[in-house]
Design a protein around this motif. Structure first.
Motif, mmCIF file in Angstrom:
data_model
loop_
_atom_site.group_PDB
_atom_site.id
_atom_site.type_symbol
_atom_site.label_atom_id
_atom_site.label_comp_id
_atom_site.label_asym_id
_atom_site.label_seq_id
_atom_site.Cartn_x
_atom_site.Cartn_y
_atom_site.Cartn_z
ATOM 1 N N GLU A 1 167.809 0.848 -61.236
ATOM 2 C CA GLU A 1 167.149 2.201 -60.600
ATOM 3 C C GLU A 1 166.683 2.961 -62.179
ATOM 4 O O GLU A 1 165.476 3.093 -62.044
ATOM 5 C CB GLU A 1 168.040 3.048 -59.375
ATOM 6 C CG GLU A 1 167.795 2.301 -58.646
ATOM 7 C CD GLU A 1 169.208 0.695 -58.711
ATOM 8 O OE1 GLU A 1 170.135 0.832 -59.338
ATOM 9 O OE2 GLU A 1 168.861 0.040 -57.401
ATOM 10 N N GLU A 2 167.878 3.497 -62.951
ATOM 11 C CA GLU A 2 167.538 3.759 -64.074
ATOM 12 C C GLU A 2 166.327 3.378 -65.143
ATOM 13 O O GLU A 2 165.691 3.748 -66.175
ATOM 14 C CB GLU A 2 169.126 4.641 -65.262
ATOM 15 C CG GLU A 2 169.730 5.825 -63.417
ATOM 16 C CD GLU A 2 170.734 5.716 -64.468
ATOM 17 O OE1 GLU A 2 170.903 6.139 -65.489
ATOM 18 O OE2 GLU A 2 171.938 5.849 -63.848
ATOM 19 N N GLU B 1 158.429 -1.099 -59.993
ATOM 20 C CA GLU B 1 159.873 -0.989 -60.651
ATOM 21 C C GLU B 1 158.632 -2.798 -61.869
ATOM 22 O O GLU B 1 157.729 -2.883 -61.816
ATOM 23 C CB GLU B 1 160.983 -2.157 -60.190
ATOM 24 C CG GLU B 1 161.558 -1.138 -59.741
ATOM 25 C CD GLU B 1 162.836 -1.445 -59.463
ATOM 26 O OE1 GLU B 1 163.531 -1.064 -59.367
ATOM 27 O OE2 GLU B 1 162.373 -2.280 -58.673
#
Length: 111
Positions: A14-15, A72
């Motif tokens: 996610e980060e 992403e």
């Protein structure tokens, strides 16, 4: 590729914003091992059959990890770079725009 994997290891998917996907078959991965524990496996035939167009719940049930979000960056790897290139083209057709192809593949990674 090492920097991307390190980024995911040190933060999170996610980060970092990266999803590293190995498109080799399970038998190939069994013989060499995974590039890293943060790398997920989604063999090319499943991508060709529309895996990246599945809904989130069905995808997770079928493949055991969260479906990549459109925002992403997908990083594809295979053995030598051919299948990862095809996976990138299929991902573009499924609506993904942030795509990287690790051309060296597992041949380069494990040498």
């Amino acid at each position: 590729m090492a920097e991307i994997i390190e980024d995911v290891v040190n933060s999170s998917r996610e980060e970092s914003g990266y999803v590293v996907i190995d498109v080799r078959g399970h038998d190939e991965i069994q013989s060499t091992g995974k590039l890293n524990d943060v790398v997920v496996t989604l063999p090319l035939p499943y991508i060709a059959q529309g895996a990246l167009s599945m809904d989130e719940e069905d995808f997770k049930e079928a493949f055991g990890f969260e479906k990549p979000r459109l925002d992403e960056t997908l990083v594809f790897s295979c053995k030598a770079g051919i299948r990862s290139q095809q996976a990138g083209q299929l991902a573009k057709m499924a609506g993904y725009s942030n795509i990287l192809d690790y051309m060296g593949g597992s041949n380069e990674w494990f040498s």
